[in-house]
Design a protein around this motif. Structure first.
Motif, mmCIF file in Angstrom:
data_model
loop_
_atom_site.group_PDB
_atom_site.id
_atom_site.type_symbol
_atom_site.label_atom_id
_atom_site.label_comp_id
_atom_site.label_asym_id
_atom_site.label_seq_id
_atom_site.Cartn_x
_atom_site.Cartn_y
_atom_site.Cartn_z
ATOM 1 N N ASP A 101 0.826 -1.202 0.000
ATOM 2 C CA ASP A 101 0.000 0.000 0.000
ATOM 3 C C ASP A 101 0.864 1.257 0.000
ATOM 4 O O ASP A 101 0.610 2.209 -0.742
ATOM 5 N N LYS A 102 1.899 1.284 0.820
ATOM 6 C CA LYS A 102 2.781 2.442 0.901
ATOM 7 C C LYS A 102 3.582 2.609 -0.395
ATOM 8 O O LYS A 102 3.866 3.729 -0.814
ATOM 9 N N ASN A 103 3.932 1.493 -1.042
ATOM 10 C CA ASN A 103 4.631 1.580 -2.318
ATOM 11 C C ASN A 103 3.737 2.211 -3.381
ATOM 12 O O ASN A 103 4.218 2.926 -4.260
ATOM 13 N N GLY A 104 2.438 1.955 -3.312
ATOM 14 C CA GLY A 104 1.500 2.618 -4.220
ATOM 15 C C GLY A 104 1.508 4.122 -4.020
ATOM 16 O O GLY A 104 1.545 4.902 -4.981
ATOM 17 N N ILE A 105 1.487 4.559 -2.766
ATOM 18 C CA ILE A 105 1.568 5.996 -2.470
ATOM 19 C C ILE A 105 2.892 6.557 -2.992
ATOM 20 O O ILE A 105 2.939 7.639 -3.577
ATOM 21 N N PHE A 106 3.961 5.802 -2.800
ATOM 22 C CA PHE A 106 5.278 6.241 -3.249
ATOM 23 C C PHE A 106 5.323 6.394 -4.765
ATOM 24 O O PHE A 106 5.944 7.325 -5.286
ATOM 25 N N MET A 107 4.642 5.519 -5.499
ATOM 26 C CA MET A 107 4.569 5.644 -6.961
ATOM 27 C C MET A 107 3.865 6.944 -7.350
ATOM 28 O O MET A 107 4.273 7.621 -8.294
ATOM 29 N N VAL A 108 2.820 7.299 -6.618
ATOM 30 C CA VAL A 108 2.132 8.581 -6.860
ATOM 31 C C VAL A 108 3.113 9.729 -6.629
ATOM 32 O O VAL A 108 3.208 10.659 -7.435
ATOM 33 N N ILE A 109 3.851 9.682 -5.533
ATOM 34 C CA ILE A 109 4.807 10.743 -5.207
ATOM 35 C C ILE A 109 5.876 10.868 -6.279
ATOM 36 O O ILE A 109 6.184 11.977 -6.753
ATOM 37 N N LEU A 110 6.443 9.739 -6.722
ATOM 38 C CA LEU A 110 7.472 9.782 -7.758
ATOM 39 C C LEU A 110 6.917 10.331 -9.072
ATOM 40 O O LEU A 110 7.594 11.093 -9.767
ATOM 41 N N ALA A 111 5.693 9.960 -9.419
ATOM 42 C CA ALA A 111 5.072 10.475 -10.645
ATOM 43 C C ALA A 111 4.856 11.985 -10.550
ATOM 44 O O ALA A 111 5.080 12.711 -11.530
ATOM 45 N N LEU A 112 4.463 12.468 -9.376
ATOM 46 C CA LEU A 112 4.272 13.907 -9.199
ATOM 47 C C LEU A 112 5.595 14.669 -9.303
ATOM 48 O O LEU A 112 5.635 15.797 -9.788
ATOM 49 N N ILE A 113 6.670 14.057 -8.860
ATOM 50 C CA ILE A 113 7.991 14.684 -8.978
ATOM 51 C C ILE A 113 8.435 14.707 -10.444
ATOM 52 O O ILE A 113 8.943 15.712 -10.934
ATOM 53 N N LYS A 114 8.222 13.610 -11.159
ATOM 54 C CA LYS A 114 8.768 13.442 -12.502
ATOM 55 C C LYS A 114 7.975 14.137 -13.605
ATOM 56 O O LYS A 114 8.555 14.718 -14.514
ATOM 57 N N PHE A 115 6.664 14.068 -13.557
ATOM 58 C CA PHE A 115 5.854 14.506 -14.688
ATOM 59 C C PHE A 115 5.267 15.896 -14.457
ATOM 60 O O PHE A 115 4.734 16.180 -13.386
ATOM 61 N N PRO A 116 5.311 16.751 -15.496
ATOM 62 C CA PRO A 116 4.776 18.105 -15.339
ATOM 63 C C PRO A 116 3.251 18.167 -15.385
ATOM 64 O O PRO A 116 2.664 19.101 -14.861
ATOM 65 N N ILE A 117 2.622 17.167 -16.003
ATOM 66 C CA ILE A 117 1.164 17.120 -16.145
ATOM 67 C C ILE A 117 0.709 15.743 -15.670
ATOM 68 O O ILE A 117 1.072 14.728 -16.267
ATOM 69 N N ILE A 118 -0.093 15.696 -14.609
ATOM 70 C CA ILE A 118 -0.584 14.411 -14.100
ATOM 71 C C ILE A 118 -1.694 14.653 -13.084
ATOM 72 O O ILE A 118 -1.752 15.709 -12.446
ATOM 73 N N LYS A 119 -2.550 13.679 -12.959
ATOM 74 C CA LYS A 119 -3.534 13.656 -11.883
ATOM 75 C C LYS A 119 -3.287 12.405 -11.048
ATOM 76 O O LYS A 119 -2.747 11.406 -11.543
ATOM 77 N N ALA A 120 -3.708 12.470 -9.797
ATOM 78 C CA ALA A 120 -3.593 11.316 -8.913
ATOM 79 C C ALA A 120 -4.731 11.368 -7.900
ATOM 80 O O ALA A 120 -5.275 12.436 -7.616
ATOM 81 N N CYS A 121 -5.069 10.218 -7.383
ATOM 82 C CA CYS A 121 -6.065 10.146 -6.325
ATOM 83 C C CYS A 121 -5.609 9.101 -5.314
ATOM 84 O O CYS A 121 -5.157 8.020 -5.701
ATOM 85 N N LEU A 122 -5.712 9.448 -4.051
ATOM 86 C CA LEU A 122 -5.394 8.527 -2.967
ATOM 87 C C LEU A 122 -6.676 8.279 -2.186
ATOM 88 O O LEU A 122 -7.210 9.183 -1.558
ATOM 89 N N PHE A 123 -7.155 7.037 -2.268
ATOM 90 C CA PHE A 123 -8.411 6.661 -1.634
ATOM 91 C C PHE A 123 -8.168 6.186 -0.209
ATOM 92 O O PHE A 123 -7.145 5.592 0.100
ATOM 93 N N HIS A 124 -9.133 6.407 0.651
ATOM 94 C CA HIS A 124 -9.064 5.895 2.023
ATOM 95 C C HIS A 124 -9.896 4.607 2.110
ATOM 96 O O HIS A 124 -10.732 4.333 1.248
#
Length: 166
Positions: A101-124
């Motif tokens: 689960d934490k690795n999924g969050i980390f993938m979101v974080i890395l994508a936000l760092i790398k890509f200039p255009i992106i959307k993400a959602c973190l569900f509870h």
């Protein structure tokens, strides 16, 4: 800003059993806007909706903020070569990190760092019946080209089927 490896170990340390995700949400709401220019984060019913940049359509990545493992308040993260292990020195035993689960969050974080255009959602609340995704704002995804989820089902597979397509 923290180095990515420090962010990952911080994610592992934050215990976020389903229904007890407040600390994780607070950490992410503070961190995510710092990952690049033009990032907006909205917390709607404990789902985090993140947009970076402006475009007609976006790639999108999703993950969830809860974990299956029972919380261990005395968890320590031990690096072992290229692995991380959770250990509770008070109970003298290895404990789960909620790593998939934490690795999924980390993938979101890395994508936000790398890509200039992106959307993400973190569900509870995904580990207890898809609580966040079942009540999410579907309009958020109207301008998404695709949605990629980084997660596993159980511990013996890699999910490669979605929406009944392979």
């Amino acid at each position: 800003m923290e180095l990515p490896i420090n962010i990952l170990t911080r994610l592992y340390r934050i215990q976020s059993k389903s229904g007890s995700e407040t600390q994780m949400l607070q950490y992410l709401e503070g961190l995510l806007p710092l990952l690049g220019d033009n990032i907006t984060v909205q917390n709607i019913k404990n789902n985090l909706y993140i947009t970076k940049g402006q475009a007609e359509n976006y790639p999108c990545i999703v993950a969830h903020t809860d974990q299956v493992q029972v919380a261990s308040p005395n968890i320590r993260i031990l690096p072992l070569d290229d692995l991380f292990v959770g250990f509770d020195f008070k109970q003298k035993k290895q404990v789960g990190l909620g790593a998939d689960d934490k690795n999924g969050i980390f993938m979101v974080i890395l994508a936000l760092i790398k890509f200039p255009i992106i959307k993400a959602c973190l569900f509870h609340g995904e580990e207890t019946g898809c609580l966040g995704s079942s009540t999410c704002d579907m309009e958020f995804f109207n301008d998404c080209r695709f949605v990629l989820q980084c997660d596993r089902r159980g511990n013996k597979d890699f999910i490669n089927v979605g929406a009944k397509t392979e």
